[in-house]
Write an enzyme that holds these catalytic residues in place. Sequence first.
Site, short mmCIF file in Angstrom:
data_model
loop_
_atom_site.label_atom_id
_atom_site.label_comp_id
_atom_site.label_asym_id
_atom_site.label_seq_id
_atom_site.Cartn_x
_atom_site.Cartn_y
_atom_site.Cartn_z
N GLY A 281 -39.50 -46.66 27.27
CA GLY A 281 -39.83 -46.05 25.99
C GLY A 281 -40.55 -47.00 25.07
N GLU A 300 -39.29 -51.03 30.68
CA GLU A 300 -40.62 -50.53 31.04
C GLU A 300 -41.10 -49.84 29.77
OE1 GLU A 300 -43.42 -48.31 31.40
OE2 GLU A 300 -42.41 -47.02 32.84
N CYS A 335 -47.57 -43.69 29.51
CA CYS A 335 -47.52 -45.11 29.17
C CYS A 335 -48.63 -45.87 29.89
CB CYS A 335 -46.15 -45.70 29.50
SG CYS A 335 -45.59 -45.39 31.17
#
Length: 554
Positions: A281, A300, A335
């Site tokens: 996140g 991550e 992401c």
Amino acid sequence: MFRFLVTRGLGAISTVHGKAFSSSNIARRSMSSLPFATVQAEEISGSKPAEVHNLVQGKWVGSANWNTLLDPLNGESFIKVADADITEIKPFVESLSNCPKHGVHNPFKSPERYLMLGDVSVKAAHMLSLPEVSDFFTRLIQRVSPKSYAQANGEVYVTQKFLENFGGDQVRFLARSFAVPGNHLGQQSHGFRWPYGPVAIITPFNFPLEIPVLQLMGALYMGNKPLLKVDSKVSIVMDQMLRLLHCCGLPVEDVDFINSDGKTMNKLLLEANPRMTLFTGSSRVAEKLAVDLKGRIKLEDAGFDWKILGPDVQEEDYVAWVCDQDAYACSGQKCSAQSILFMHENWSNTSLISKLKDLAARRKLEDLTVGPVLTFTTDSMLEHVNKLLEIPGSKLLFGGQPLDNHSIPSIYGALKPTAIYIPLEEIMKDKNFELVTKEIFGPFQIITDYKGDQLPMVLDALERMHAHLTAAFVSNDPLFLQEVIGKSVNGTTYAGLRARTTGAPQNHWFGPAGDPRGAGIGTPEAIKLVWSCHREIIYDFGPVPRHWEIPPST
């Protein structure tokens, strides 16, 4: 709005990974053939809201509080989520606390569980390979994290292939040990992969199935007892996936599943004290958790991801298409999305930008090739655009306007695919760099160009960035690639003419580099790194040498 999408976007004949089928026909028969499902994606609405429950100590439970979610396409209240508060965390704390540090299983304890989890993976992979099950999860993903059918189905496909990869004996192979000869007869040193025991998993909204399943199964494979928290906006997907896993033989006590706000989850983590927490996140939350959990965390986190086009111009249409996919698929809510594009001056003289503009213009809300942005409002994205356009030499290449004719609620964003050009020299100025490299989790990118002798400046820009997740070097020039790969960091880097930043399959590592807390996903190496630690056991059986005597003290 959504009825229109069902007719036009979801009910058409679809070809996914070589399989042609009618999703409308599947929808009509899916509930009768899905023993695990408690909802029908196309029927969730304000008049027939779905419910998401929590799972703790082997029981599905509700809550004293229910959080009502708005349909991101029309603002209708369509899902009720059991929202645990601080007074309801005790069973979750107890469940984690009851798991010993040596885990639910390890190489010396309950090894039959490696086989059991391999069997669960085989069965779950088979279930997800069935068109009606794949379509069910694809449409459910679309309801809560709107993206095109192909993008949502790709998430299901990657999850299914991952489960295939770890079927049968592959789970126990993750715990493979090694031995080194000792100094004398009877001594050997053995290295083992050891679980942490009680662990927690926190995952975001943008991949409601793929990220939580891959991390959850990795945690289970290695012998841990996980508590899973998925962003409540999309947690209905994992509610249904956990029920599928239970149908495939996963013991209901193996995983706890909670929906709560961040404050409640933070309190739960501090009280339960998991031995390791995986967080995917935002960087802001990641840094807070790293402090609160005293470093027992793998991250991550966010990615301001970049792509460099090298000096060799070729396959212009293909490169433009990949750039469009990287920047705007899933409305840029990856992401790994392309956040900034560095073009060699040779590319500046082509029609690449006009091709990008034309490709972006094809995207429309009707088929969800562009859609709601769930973490930024329209106003906040437009405000960022306006700030960037104040930089000298900057210009709007395309986009920069709200979507037309939609009913997306104002708590979410609705922006046309947008690109802003900013001169490289301006990007590198201290007063601009932080603004330019701010990650906007939406259909937005920065584009710049560089001259051949400015490559060191581009490499300096990469060095100054804080997130090092994905990257792409688009070039078949081996000397250029050698230079830029050797002077960059990103953990998942594509190099070559077909290089991209997004679309990671299940067969390679996906994760950041340059941070000892970095977490990977997908591969055996990622699972072992994140979900196990090294334990060395030295066997020393003797015999003691004949005529041995006690030596002098040392």
